[in-house]
Design an enzyme around this catalytic site. Structure first.
Site, mmCIF file in Angstrom:
data_model
loop_
_atom_site.group_PDB
_atom_site.id
_atom_site.type_symbol
_atom_site.label_atom_id
_atom_site.label_comp_id
_atom_site.label_asym_id
_atom_site.label_seq_id
_atom_site.Cartn_x
_atom_site.Cartn_y
_atom_site.Cartn_z
ATOM 1 N N HIS A 193 -2.938 11.079 1.263
ATOM 2 C CA HIS A 193 -2.728 10.359 2.192
ATOM 3 C C HIS A 193 -1.873 11.903 2.562
ATOM 4 C CE1 HIS A 193 -1.007 7.095 4.510
ATOM 5 N NE2 HIS A 193 -0.781 8.119 5.808
ATOM 6 N N GLU A 240 -3.784 -0.430 8.200
ATOM 7 C CA GLU A 240 -2.810 -0.654 8.502
ATOM 8 C C GLU A 240 -2.445 -0.827 10.109
ATOM 9 O OE1 GLU A 240 -1.903 3.973 9.438
ATOM 10 O OE2 GLU A 240 -1.908 4.402 7.197
ATOM 11 N N ARG A 265 1.228 -1.150 -0.171
ATOM 12 C CA ARG A 265 0.225 -0.030 -0.205
ATOM 13 C C ARG A 265 1.056 1.093 0.362
ATOM 14 N NH1 ARG A 265 -3.312 2.999 4.576
ATOM 15 N NH2 ARG A 265 -3.784 4.116 4.005
ATOM 16 N N TYR A 278 -4.832 1.041 15.026
ATOM 17 C CA TYR A 278 -3.838 0.620 16.762
ATOM 18 C C TYR A 278 -3.913 0.902 17.761
ATOM 19 C CZ TYR A 278 -0.584 2.694 12.790
ATOM 20 O OH TYR A 278 -0.566 2.633 11.221
ATOM 21 N N ASN A 326 -7.416 0.776 9.026
ATOM 22 C CA ASN A 326 -5.938 1.109 9.960
ATOM 23 C C ASN A 326 -6.597 1.179 12.163
ATOM 24 O OD1 ASN A 326 -5.367 2.044 7.676
ATOM 25 N ND2 ASN A 326 -5.164 4.100 7.993
ATOM 26 N N GLU A 386 -7.764 7.398 6.195
ATOM 27 C CA GLU A 386 -7.573 8.131 7.435
ATOM 28 C C GLU A 386 -9.085 9.702 7.423
ATOM 29 O OE1 GLU A 386 -4.467 8.236 10.326
ATOM 30 O OE2 GLU A 386 -4.922 6.178 10.906
HETATM 31 C C1 FCB Z 1 -1.377 6.577 10.720
HETATM 32 C C2 FCB Z 1 -0.945 7.555 10.041
HETATM 33 C C3 FCB Z 1 -0.088 6.871 8.990
HETATM 34 C C4 FCB Z 1 1.440 6.332 10.119
HETATM 35 C C5 FCB Z 1 0.676 5.769 10.771
HETATM 36 C C6 FCB Z 1 1.478 5.651 12.560
HETATM 37 O O1 FCB Z 1 -2.620 7.535 11.299
HETATM 38 O O2 FCB Z 1 -2.274 7.185 8.290
HETATM 39 O O3 FCB Z 1 0.169 7.681 8.420
HETATM 40 O O4 FCB Z 1 1.640 8.211 10.529
HETATM 41 O O5 FCB Z 1 -0.676 6.577 11.804
#
Ligand code: FCB
Length: 479
Positions: free
Chosen positions: A146, A384, A102, A318, A316, A191
């Site tokens: 992006h 992500e 990607r 985390y 995405n 995002e």
């Molecule tokens: C996400 C972003 C990516 C990167 C990661 C750590 O929010 O999409 O560009 O910065 O975090």
């Protein structure tokens, strides 16, 4: 305020976190045949060459060149120099046995002022990249936006300006015509919730506005752009598969109180589906106490225009978010809290990465299961997930980033569990291929599976990259 939750707190390694790692890291987990194993990158974070070959200025060029915006005064002027070193980068992907990559297209590289004729040198760069990926049997998985808006468009009002939606659709069409004979899988945005919040309300990202009104109008223009971009892409390439990579984070109530539960639903609405619900259902979800239609610039017929029946939902993810309701006094004191009466912060039970984000594998399970349930089992791509640990080379030059291996192993185990429970997930893209420019954090946060020495630009695959290579080759996660 409206997205993310990088609230600092003391790292915890409590029983809940430990139990969760055990629950999500059972012995061998095999993924379906044809599963996509990839990495994700973004143009501004890796390419450098900010003013070469006719590229126009972007809002991130302007922002990083403004004193005081980025930690340590870092800029993406050179970044990983991937504009020149892309062959090395594809070699890294081959060494990791990837079958998907990607990456994003820099809008001002291919259309320097955001409208009008294409810059053929810029398009050639991406065309060569696509060819080389295909030759390496790696799917080019392309993000159209992006975060690096052409500065000229920002000068004309940027995302809060309704005209930008039309500019975006023209740009999408231009790229689809140039690359769509070889690229089939696309993301319109990366995002949207994050860049609209951080760029227009919080001001921590380009273009650095701190305005509730700009946040509201940018929200609506980006939703219009998503609809217009979707249709432009399909018109140019009817066979294309089109999605968006949404920033997502399951939102848990801080307590069992009805107020906190409502706050968690509002948090979910603004964090996860603020740009998904308009696309799939032609409406805004119930995030705010009322929808300020005039302030958002919503005109009659607009919600039909925001519709985009996405072929897949990019996730995405985390960390998770904990939501609670502010007290009456706080609500009365701030207009924003009156409109959005929610406090959001990160969880505190799991271990923390060097970016202070809680490691919480169950977040991925919960989110994927909820999207599967609420949207009738859509195709999902994990676009992500990853972690920042600043481990560097030891005396022999090796990078033993064992915590990154533990992160991906546990998140993949959680993902596999969601698939066993019915989710239709097609791929996983680790953020990120190699250490790079991490927005307001500059080069201070290393998320890569490969280490980059920013003085020499030398890339070295970390232990996590070797581990990921094995996972991709075997299509399974072992212990
Ligand atoms: C996400 C972003 C990516 C990167 C990661 C750590 O929010 O999409 O560009 O910065 O975090």
């Amino acid at each position: 305020m409206f997205s993310g939750c990088s609230v600092s707190s003391k790292a915890g390694t409590g029983a809940a976190a430990a139990a969760q790692f055990n629950a999500f890291s059972s012995s061998q987990i095999t993924f379906p045949k044809g599963f996509f194993w990839g990495t994700a990158t973004a143009a501004y974070q890796i390419e450098g060459a900010w003013n070469e070959d006719g590229k126009g200025e972007s809002i991130w060029d302007r922002f990083t060149h403004t004193a005081g915006r980025i930690k340590n005064g870092d800029t993406g002027d050179l970044a990983c120099d991937s504009y020149h070193r892309w062959r090395e980068d594809i070699a890294l992907m081959r060494a990791m046995n990837l079958n998907s990559h990607r990456f994003s297209i820099s809008w001002p590289r291919v259309q320097p002022s955001g409208s009008g004729a294409a810059n053929s040198k810029g398009l050639d760069y991406y065309s060569r990249l696509v060819d080389a990926l295909l030759e390496a049997r790696i799917r080019p998985f392309v993000t159209l936006y992006h975060w690096d808006l052409p500065q000229a468009l920002d000068d004309a009002g940027g995302w809060p300006n309704r005209d930008t939606a039309g500019r975006f659709a023209d740009y999408v069409q231009l790229v689809a015509q140039a690359l769509g004979d070889r690229v089939t899988d696309w993301m319109l945005f990366n995002e949207p919730a994050a860049f609209v919040d951080l760029g227009y309300l919080e001001g921590r990202h380009a273009p650095g506005h701190k305005s509730l009104l700009d946040f509201l109008s940018a929200t609506h223009v980006v939703n219009l752009a998503q609809g217009a971009g979707f249709h432009a892409l399909k018109a140019a390439r009817p066979g294309a598969r089109v999605g968006t990579a949404f920033s997502m984070s399951p939102c848990e109530p801080a307590s069992n109180s009805e107020d906190d539960k409502l706050a968690a639903e509002r948090a979910h609405a603004i964090t996860n589906i603020w740009f998904l619900e308009p696309a799939l259902r032609g409406r805004y979800p119930e995030a705010l106490t009322f929808l300020p239609e005039a302030a958002m610039g919503i005109k009659s017929g607009d919600m039909e225009k925001t519709r985009a029946p996405l072929d897949f939902v990019g996730v995405n993810l985390y960390y998770r978010t904990i939501a609670s309701a502010p007290g009456a006094m706080e609500r009365a004191a701030h207009a924003q809290e009156w409109l959005f009466p929610v406090k959001m912060e990160g969880g505190k039970q799991g271990p923390k990465t060097d970016h202070d984000w809680e490691v919480w594998p169950k977040a991925l399970y919960d989110m994927v299961v909820r999207i599967t349930r609420d949207y009738n089992r859509p195709v999902i791509e994990i676009t992500e997930s990853g972690c920042s640990y600043n481990d560097g080379p030891d005396a022999t030059g090796a990078i033993h980033d064992t915590r990154r291996i533990a992160y991906h192993r546990a998140y993949l185990a959680a993902l596999a569990r969601s698939m066993a429970d019915g989710a239709d997930v097609r791929g996983y893209h680790a953020w990120t291929l190699m250490d790079n420019f991490e927005w307001a954090e500059g080069f201070g946060q290393r998320f890569g599976l490969a280490y980059v020495d920013f003085k020499t630009q030398k890339r070295t695959i970390k232990d996590s990259g070797r581990w990921y290579a094995k996972v991709a080759a075997e299509n399974r996660v072992g212990r």
